[in-house]
Design an enzyme around this catalytic site. Structure first.
Site, short mmCIF file in Angstrom:
data_model
loop_
_atom_site.label_atom_id
_atom_site.label_comp_id
_atom_site.label_asym_id
_atom_site.label_seq_id
_atom_site.Cartn_x
_atom_site.Cartn_y
_atom_site.Cartn_z
CG ASP A 135 -47.10 6.54 44.21
OD1 ASP A 135 -47.58 6.08 43.16
OD2 ASP A 135 -47.74 7.28 44.98
CD GLU A 184 -50.99 8.76 46.60
OE1 GLU A 184 -50.09 9.60 46.49
OE2 GLU A 184 -51.79 8.50 45.68
CG ASP A 193 -50.70 6.17 40.67
OD1 ASP A 193 -50.35 5.89 41.82
OD2 ASP A 193 -51.38 7.18 40.40
CG HIS A 228 -51.45 4.60 46.35
ND1 HIS A 228 -52.45 4.67 45.42
CD2 HIS A 228 -50.38 5.24 45.80
CE1 HIS A 228 -52.01 5.33 44.35
NE2 HIS A 228 -50.76 5.68 44.55
CG ASP A 236 -56.05 5.20 46.76
OD1 ASP A 236 -54.99 4.73 47.21
OD2 ASP A 236 -56.23 6.42 46.61
CG HIS A 268 -53.28 10.18 37.80
ND1 HIS A 268 -53.63 11.21 38.63
CD2 HIS A 268 -52.80 9.21 38.62
CE1 HIS A 268 -53.38 10.87 39.89
NE2 HIS A 268 -52.86 9.67 39.90
ZN LIG Z 1 -49.79 6.94 43.21
#
Ligand SMILES: [Zn+2]
Length: 409
Positions: free
Chosen positions: A188, A159, A125, A92, A94, A383
């Protein structure tokens, strides 16, 4: 232990770093995070796919909230000896926002290399999936190695917010259909030695509990009905009966049970000498797929009805969202078996197929009946501030997938 064929490892490392430096500085945030979508980053990646000699195709979803008006999705395929099957690597585009800047030791959108480490928002990520897919394509192309089956690269938007404009849009448009049987690898999530192979997820259910009492001065409780106390009673009782009634154990999953957790709590009164008239608590449940989401919902409604009837105060439930996990990809599925062999043979480790409580795009693929594996080598820094991954992880992921697609299919 298999030694993979000779290639210029230094050149591949350089390609990966250069690629990261091209797309990480171009932000790709969903409008929900105050961003302007993924269009700019997608055009950088599209150009890079073309530079590899591939012919990227766009499957954009329209979204008026972003300047470009679209949320981009890109498919690019390197044809294999057997073009009726495709290994799709899904990444992904984003990311989530960088969060508190003071917690970062390097600027998040400038890729910083420190020995084996690569720092930046989105390098793991899910930039890792992007560089794995494109690095693998480069390796195959540079070595003039035709993969046994097609290598498909799917770069998707949205995502982090739910995939409506991303993978779900691709599935709606049946974008994968013309490439034959699909096997899906989603880098992921994973583990530092690459032994963790995720083949199943849990259902997700979110709901809100509101208990209504009657506000009063704290010195005259007999004139009110304390919603905070009733809320605690109700939520604790619900906690107990949920765990009692949905108590099955499944060792495939980490953790091996259905989890139901009260999470967020809304502020009630501003001052401490007021008895609150309303109490609001939110719940997050991760449910083993053997249970039906509907049966848990019905159960929760029954518990709240019985509580209200016996206490004479209303405990109401609002279901905020649910996401079906789909059927797990079976541990003895051909793709799962050959891919675990590829991991074992390139790393000399055991492989553990597992199920998780977190949600990835794999669930949408499983719901359509596609086998899907979530796997990569990483330390799960997604994150977080100072998100990082390692070049050696990326290179070894490329080696494993290279071995799979050239030998094990
Ligand atoms: Zn991710």
């Amino acid at each position: 232990m298999v030694t993979v064929s000779y290639y210029n490892r230094e050149e591949l490392r350089k390609y990966i770093i250069d690629l990261y430096k091209k797309f990480i500085p171009v932000k790709a945030l969903a409008p929900e995070f105050g961003g302007d979508g993924e269009a700019d980053r997608a055009s950088v990646l599209e150009k890079e796919l073309t530079a590899l000699g591939l012919k990227p195709r766009r499957f954009d979803a329209s979204d008026k909230r972003v300047k470009s008006g679209v949320r981009p999705n890109i498919l690019a395929v390197l044809e294999g000896e057997d073009p009726s099957r495709t290994l799709w690597i899904v990444g992904h585009i984003d990311t989530v926002p960088e969060g508190d800047l003071t917690l970062w030791k390097y600027p998040p959108y400038q890729v910083t290399i420190e020995k084996d480490y690569i720092y930046g928002r989105g390098v793991e990520d899910d930039g890792q999936a992007i560089v794995i897919a494109m690095g693998l394509a480069k390796r195959l192309i540079d070595n003039d190695t035709r993969p046994k089956i097609n290598l498909g690269i799917a770069l998707v938007s949205d995502e982090e917010v739910g995939s409506r404009y991303g993978l779900l849009h691709l599935l709606e448009r049946k974008a994968f259909n013309e490439y034959g049987t699909g096997y899906f690898l989603i880098p992921d999530a994973g583990s530092p030695d690459g032994s963790k192979m995720i083949i199943a997820e849990k259902h997700i259910l979110h709901f809100k509990v509101m208990v209504k009492g009657k506000q009063a001065h704290a010195s005259t409780p007999h004139q009110g009905l304390n919603a905070h106390r009733l809320g605690m009673m109700f939520n604790l009782m619900l906690d107990e009966v949920l765990h009692e009634n949905f108590s099955e154990y499944d060792s495939l999953y980490e953790p091996p049970v259905t989890t139901c957790e009260p999470t967020k709590k809304e502020t009630n009164v501003e001052n401490l000498n007021t008895i609150p008239g309303t109490d609001v608590v939110y719940w997050d449940c991760r449910i083993l797929p053997r249970y039906k989401i509907q049966s848990i919902k019905n159960f929760i409604k029954t518990v709240s009805y019985n509580f209200s009837a016996s206490i004479g105060a209303e405990a109401s439930i609002e279901f905020l969202g649910e996401d079906d996990a789909g059927k797990p990809t079976e541990p003895d599925n051909l793709f799962v078996k050959s891919f675990s062999e590829a991991i074992k043979e390139t790393r000399n480790i055991g492989v553990k197929p597992i199920g998780i409580g977190g949600g990835t795009v794999a669930r949408y693929l499983r719901k359509k009946g596609y086998p899907a594996i979530v796997w990569m080598t990483c330390e799960e820094t997604a994150h977080q501030p100072n998100e990082y991954t390692k070049l050696s992880y990326i290179i070894s992921d490329i080696e494993t997938i290279f071995h799979y697609i050239t030998k094990k299919v």
